[in-house]
Design an enzyme around this catalytic site. Structure first.
Site: not given
Ligand SMILES: CC(C)(COP(=O)(O)OP(=O)(O)OC[C@H]1O[C@@H](n2cnc3c(N)ncnc32)[C@H](O)[C@@H]1OP(=O)(O)O)[C@@H](O)C(=O)NCCC(=O)NCCS
Length: 405
Positions: A84, A90, A93-94, A118, A123, A405
């Site tokens: 995202v 936050r 979107v995820l 990551s 998750y 992967f």
């Molecule tokens: C990790 C990532 C995908 C999260 O996307 P996001 O849209 O910010 O996540 P959301 O807003 O849907 O969050 C959903 C929940 O997860 C939590 N969360 C999301 N990312 C988190 C993180 N890195 N660490 C801790 N908590 C996290 C949020 O606080 C939220 O908690 P809640 O449901 O209690 O409110 C985004 O920050 C990103 O792209 N990071 C870099 C790439 C990455 O790490 N991708 C994953 C590859 S495996």
């Protein structure tokens, strides 16, 4: 909210759908070569994207895998390219993409989703449980003797990547068929990923090399590796980085690792994604010199608890009743009676209770019910249930996926 999640309908869609994760790779979008390589193994319709108007702000893909589980193989989603944009983090979107992706897996009959995370905090809230640990080694080559001399086995030869597939794929397939966590690699996967060596994959290291061990004319082990030569006042300080190495028997595994450990001009041999019970630990004269460290490996999500549990084998004729809590996929909630050949809902009193993440942790055999109970991740409701469940779920071999992967 202002944005919507939908699947891609073309490779062009996919290019923008993966751009959020590419942002974190330090690029705005995949190159033509990277996109083509991805599109060969990831169908566009398996990629969800979050669109804000005509702009993509998040993406999440799922490889259609055949995953080995104890006693069999199942269709499973290999979750990948999740990202995202930092401008939209936050805001849920995820969460929305995970919702759409798990619903799609369920509709398509994939009872399990699994991934490499990551960050280990992301998750579990979506029902993924830590399902395996991986080991990393960093071994001084001069301290790499085995505890006992081994008879030489077969003949190792270096094979051009263009000729390697039939030799290495046969070994992978024999190992994958009996190793929970490994997936069946298609020819497209070998060509687009495992045996492809574009400059962007090297990250400053040497070319991808392939060594194959042949015994009586058949390949029984292989190693993919890269050399990083370096010198300090004429003394070799470089590394050999093992990309993946495996054999289809203990003897061939020992032999292919001896090959790797004996390459000249190498000071250290490093490998990053080994199973924690890798035979090297017991093969070495000085196992401490492996400098073995561990971290979380696979994360597994049972998308359809009944179908997923029914698809694996069990080691006793016993049964256990498990009360499952699953907030994100409520269709899994309730009591399940688990026994070989029949997994079904029940009203019988539960022996154990826990969150669906606990099932993800024990599913491939990477963790035991006893470990979960000691960490207060599951509750034993009937004395002896943990031991019975462990006897039932015990796999022949622990999980390993040699590739992120
Ligand atoms: C990790 C990532 C995908 C999260 O996307 P996001 O849209 O910010 O996540 P959301 O807003 O849907 O969050 C959903 C929940 O997860 C939590 N969360 C999301 N990312 C988190 C993180 N890195 N660490 C801790 N908590 C996290 C949020 O606080 C939220 O908690 P809640 O449901 O209690 O409110 C985004 O920050 C990103 O792209 N990071 C870099 C790439 C990455 O790490 N991708 C994953 C590859 S495996």
């Amino acid at each position: 909210m202002g944005w919507t999640v939908r699947v891609c309908s073309s490779v062009e869609d996919m290019r923008v759908a993966v751009s959020p994760i590419w942002h974190y790779f330090g690029r705005s979008a995949p190159s033509e070569d990277q996109l083509e390589s991805l599109a060969r193994v990831l169908p566009a319709e398996r990629v969800h994207a979050a669109w804000d108007g005509d702009r993509v702000i998040g993406g999440a893909g799922a490889f259609p895998f055949e995953l080995s589980v104890p006693g069999g193989r199942i269709r499973a989603a290999g979750v990948t390219v999740v990202g995202v944009l930092p401008s939209h983090r936050r805001r849920g979107v995820l969460r929305a993409m995970m919702r759409a992706q798990l619903d799609a897996c369920r509709e398509q009959g994939e009872s399990v989703a699994y991934l490499w995370a990551s960050e280990d905090t992301i998750y579990a809230r979506f029902g993924y449980g830590m399902a395996s640990l991986v080991a990393e080694i960093d071994l001084a080559r001069e301290r790499s003797a085995y505890h006992a001399p081994a008879e030489p086995l077969g003949q190792a030869r270096l094979v051009p990547l263009t000729a390697a597939e039939p030799l290495v794929a046969a070994v992978w397939e024999r190992v994958a068929a009996v190793t929970p966590g490994m997936f069946a690699r298609t020819s497209a996967w070998w060509q687009a990923r495992s045996l492809a060596d574009p400059a962007w994959r090297r990250r400053g290291a040497g070319e991808l090399q392939c060594a194959v061990l042949e015994v009586h004319g058949h390949s029984t082990a292989y190693a993919l590796y890269r050399l990083n030569p370096a010198y300090d006042r004429g003394v070799a300080t470089g590394t050999l980085d093992v990309v993946e190495a495996m054999g289809d028997s203990p003897e061939s595994t020992r032999a292919i690792w001896r090959f790797l450990l004996d390459v000249d001009w190498v000071a250290r041999v490093r490998a990053g994604i080994l199973p924690i019970d890798h035979p090297l630990v017991l093969l070495m004269a000085e196992p401490r010199r492996l400098r073995l460290s561990m971290r979380d490996g696979l994360w597994v999500r049972l998308v359809d608890v009944g179908a997923a549990l029914a698809a694996r084998s069990y080691s006793t004729a016993d049964s256990v009743v498990i009360e499952v809590a699953d907030e994100f996929c409520p269709w899994n909630q309730g009591r399940w009676c688990v026994k070989a050949g029949a997994v079904e809902r029940t009203n019988a009193p539960a022996d154990l209770s826990g969150d669906v993440t606990a099932l993800g942790s024990v599913y491939l055999g990477g963790f035991t019910w006893a470990q979960l109970a000691r960490a207060l991740r599951v509750t034993e409701l009937r004395p002896g249930a943990v031991a019975r469940a462990d006897a039932l779920f015990r796999p022949d071999i622990g999980p390993w996926c040699p590739e992120i992967f």
